[in-house]
Enzyme design. Structure first.
Site, PDB file in Angstrom:
ATOM      1  CG  ASP A  88      -2.041   1.071   0.999  1.00 56.85           C
ATOM      2  OD1 ASP A  88      -3.038   0.762   0.324  1.00 56.85           O
ATOM      3  OD2 ASP A  88      -1.880   2.216   1.469  1.00 56.85           O
ATOM      4  CE1 TYR A 163      -5.905   8.664   2.190  1.00 60.86           C
ATOM      5  CE2 TYR A 163      -4.197   8.599   0.516  1.00 60.86           C
ATOM      6  CZ  TYR A 163      -5.490   8.331   0.918  1.00 60.86           C
ATOM      7  OH  TYR A 163      -6.374   7.749   0.049  1.00 60.86           O
TER       8      TYR A 163
HETATM    9  O1  CP3 Z   1      -3.607  -4.816  -6.831  1.00 61.09           O
HETATM   10  C1  CP3 Z   1      -3.001  -3.746  -6.638  1.00 61.09           C
HETATM   11  O2  CP3 Z   1      -3.206  -2.731  -7.323  1.00 61.09           O
HETATM   12  C2  CP3 Z   1      -1.890  -3.694  -5.597  1.00 61.09           C
HETATM   13  C3  CP3 Z   1      -2.265  -3.310  -4.310  1.00 61.09           C
HETATM   14  C4  CP3 Z   1      -2.576  -1.888  -3.904  1.00 61.09           C
HETATM   15  C5  CP3 Z   1      -3.246  -1.613  -2.704  1.00 61.09           C
HETATM   16  N1  CP3 Z   1      -3.270  -0.266  -2.503  1.00 61.09           N
HETATM   17  C6  CP3 Z   1      -3.802  -2.638  -1.797  1.00 61.09           C
HETATM   18  C7  CP3 Z   1      -4.930  -2.261  -0.938  1.00 61.09           C
HETATM   19  C8  CP3 Z   1      -2.238  -0.643  -4.479  1.00 61.09           C
HETATM   20  C9  CP3 Z   1      -1.532  -0.342  -5.787  1.00 61.09           C
HETATM   21  C10 CP3 Z   1      -2.671   0.366  -3.561  1.00 61.09           C
HETATM   22  C11 CP3 Z   1      -2.416   1.810  -3.785  1.00 61.09           C
HETATM   23  C12 CP3 Z   1      -3.198   2.787  -3.013  1.00 61.09           C
HETATM   24  N2  CP3 Z   1      -3.557   2.757  -1.696  1.00 61.09           N
HETATM   25  C13 CP3 Z   1      -3.619   4.028  -3.524  1.00 61.09           C
HETATM   26  C14 CP3 Z   1      -3.348   4.501  -4.918  1.00 61.09           C
HETATM   27  C15 CP3 Z   1      -4.194   3.799  -5.895  1.00 61.09           C
HETATM   28  C16 CP3 Z   1      -5.546   4.369  -6.139  1.00 61.09           C
HETATM   29  O3  CP3 Z   1      -6.524   3.608  -6.013  1.00 61.09           O
HETATM   30  O4  CP3 Z   1      -5.649   5.542  -6.503  1.00 61.09           O
HETATM   31  C17 CP3 Z   1      -4.296   4.711  -2.503  1.00 61.09           C
HETATM   32  C18 CP3 Z   1      -4.941   6.073  -2.626  1.00 61.09           C
HETATM   33  C19 CP3 Z   1      -4.236   3.901  -1.345  1.00 61.09           C
HETATM   34  C20 CP3 Z   1      -4.777   4.194  -0.003  1.00 61.09           C
HETATM   35  C21 CP3 Z   1      -5.781   3.180   0.359  1.00 61.09           C
HETATM   36  N3  CP3 Z   1      -5.471   1.936   0.862  1.00 61.09           N
HETATM   37  C22 CP3 Z   1      -7.203   3.241   0.203  1.00 61.09           C
HETATM   38  C23 CP3 Z   1      -7.969   4.430  -0.313  1.00 61.09           C
HETATM   39  C24 CP3 Z   1      -7.721   1.991   0.616  1.00 61.09           C
HETATM   40  C25 CP3 Z   1      -9.160   1.503   0.579  1.00 61.09           C
HETATM   41  C26 CP3 Z   1      -9.856   1.617   1.879  1.00 61.09           C
HETATM   42  C27 CP3 Z   1     -11.189   0.896   1.827  1.00 61.09           C
HETATM   43  O5  CP3 Z   1     -11.364  -0.045   2.634  1.00 61.09           O
HETATM   44  O6  CP3 Z   1     -12.045   1.224   1.017  1.00 61.09           O
HETATM   45  C28 CP3 Z   1      -6.621   1.208   1.020  1.00 61.09           C
HETATM   46  C29 CP3 Z   1      -6.673  -0.185   1.500  1.00 61.09           C
HETATM   47  C30 CP3 Z   1      -6.225  -1.200   0.534  1.00 61.09           C
HETATM   48  N4  CP3 Z   1      -5.067  -1.155  -0.161  1.00 61.09           N
HETATM   49  C31 CP3 Z   1      -6.900  -2.397   0.209  1.00 61.09           C
HETATM   50  C32 CP3 Z   1      -6.101  -3.082  -0.703  1.00 61.09           C
HETATM   51  C33 CP3 Z   1      -6.351  -4.433  -1.317  1.00 61.09           C
HETATM   52  C34 CP3 Z   1      -8.233  -2.864   0.795  1.00 61.09           C
HETATM   53  C35 CP3 Z   1      -8.053  -3.213   2.213  1.00 61.09           C
HETATM   54  C36 CP3 Z   1      -8.487  -4.604   2.583  1.00 61.09           C
HETATM   55  O7  CP3 Z   1      -8.521  -5.531   1.738  1.00 61.09           O
HETATM   56  O8  CP3 Z   1      -8.750  -4.808   3.774  1.00 61.09           O
END
Ligand code: CP3
Length: 358
Positions: A88, A163
């Site tokens: 992440d 953030y």
């Molecule tokens: O498959 C992929 O692309 C690789 C994994 C990946 C994750 N986060 C895993 C993740 C990548 C590339 C990210 C980047 C990320 N994280 C960004 C930039 C990408 C974009 O979408 O613009 C941002 C802004 C974040 C910050 C972040 N982390 C958010 C907004 C969230 C979602 C929160 C939610 O629950 O809605 C996360 C959590 C996150 N990162 C998850 C995953 C698979 C979900 C959490 C979970 O499974 O419990």
């Protein structure tokens, strides 16, 4: 190794060197348009929910065997042309000691936001030892992936700053912009420190074997071009510059960045990611010659019937033909959503491969 001037090894040829994905990034002829999806690993996949059960998000990023499994899941299922490392954008912040958590359904939450000069002291450079689990996981993955490329990634300074300053997800980024406009020196130092951390995190992934990197500046589309140029571009350019010597393709992506595409290319990217709002032929004109484009099917289209998905995907391929016979990586205009039908994604990969076969 945290400063941008450190000596770097010459370009390494990984087993993935001749993959369609890396060839397209380099504008070389490809047998078919390569496809991968942002957020391809994660909540849209039942097998992801199964292995993640009971493990908090950030903790799962620190378990190399689990990271390997989650990263491979969409490659196995969808036959995409590249894997993206499961991690992440806030992992490097946590690694340098920031108290951050990812709250399900919310996103990253920072216990003690960064708002003053004194707070900046908490943002020290990232050293490879801080993220030994990343080196280990990338190593495991590269062995397993063979000629399928692994994309490393990090968050860009603006998006990370948002953030850190807001303390969590934000729609308007008001406090962030207040610092950017009102305390330009403090802002510049924050951006610079984040560039150093981000560059360090990308170097670790490349040194361990990642064969491309993507810089996510997800929220930078909230800025006007002049403000991007004045207050943000130098930080992102510093990141791209720091990894230029490795010779791996550098992808630059943000959402709502139609007016910024030219500047995002200028910041040092080899490939510019485009959201669904700008057709790729128009984007090509804005980005200029010599750079590949990635994108840009509206993710919401995946909720429509298959025939519609295929019509819209064909439109993307057609718009990309403005680039010539290569230089296009098919992706969605933003990430896969958790409620998407994974079978629709698998069908889309097969469709793009077939429709673009040369
Ligand atoms: O498959 C992929 O692309 C690789 C994994 C990946 C994750 N986060 C895993 C993740 C990548 C590339 C990210 C980047 C990320 N994280 C960004 C930039 C990408 C974009 O979408 O613009 C941002 C802004 C974040 C910050 C972040 N982390 C958010 C907004 C969230 C979602 C929160 C939610 O629950 O809605 C996360 C959590 C996150 N990162 C998850 C995953 C698979 C979900 C959490 C979970 O499974 O419990």
């Amino acid at each position: 190794m945290s400063e941008t001037t450190a000596a770097q090894p010459s370009v390494r040829r990984t087993a993935a060197h001749d993959s369609a994905f890396l060839r397209a990034c380099r504008h070389e002829p490809v047998p078919h348009t390569p496809v991968w999806f942002m957020r391809q690993a994660g909540r849209s996949l039942p097998e992801y929910h199964k292995v993640r059960e009971g493990i908090p998000m950030l903790e799962s990023c620190m378990r190399p065997e689990l990271v390997k499994e989650i990263t491979l899941q969409p490659v196995r299922r969808h036959k995409v042309d590249a894997a993206i490392f499961f991690s992440d954008i806030v992992v490097p912040l946590k690694a340098v000691g920031i108290d951050v958590e990812i709250k399900p359904g919310v996103g990253p939450v920072i216990a003690d936001p960064i708002r003053t000069r004194a707070d900046l002291q908490r943002l020290r450079p990232l050293e490879p030892e801080d993220v030994g689990y990343v080196t280990e996981a990338v190593g495991l993955l590269v062995d397993e992936l063979g000629d399928t490329p692994l994309i490393g990634f990090a968050g860009a300074p603006f998006t990370l700053a948002s953030y850190l300053i807001e303390g969590g997800p934000s729609k308007g980024h008001e406090r962030t912009k207040a610092m950017m406009y009102g305390e330009p020196e403090l802002w510049a130092e924050l951006v610079d420190r984040l560039a150093v951390i981000t560059a360090g995190f990308l170097k670790v992934q490349i040194e361990a074997g990642a064969s491309a990197i993507q810089l996510f500046d997800s929220w930078v589309g909230s800025l006007a071009p002049d403000d991007y140029r004045r207050s943000v571009m130098a930080g992102s350019a510093k990141v791209f510059d720091a990894v230029a010597g490795y010779g791996v393709p550098r992808i630059h992506f943000g959402v709502g960045t139609g007016e910024l595409l030219g500047l995002m290319g200028e910041a040092g990217a080899d490939v510019v990611g485009v959201d669904w709002r700008v057709p790729l032929d128009v984007a090509a004109g804005r980005v200029g010659l010599g750079k590949a484009l990635q994108g840009n099917l509206d993710p919401a289209v995946l909720f429509a019937p298959t025939s519609v998905v295929e019509t819209k995907a064909r439109e993307v391929l057609h718009a990309a033909s403005a680039l010539g016979t290569s230089g296009h990586i098919f992706n969605l205009g933003h990430g896969v959503s958790p409620s998407m039908d994974p079978d629709a994604l698998t069908r889309l990969v097969a469709f793009v491969h077939e429709a673009s076969a040369r």
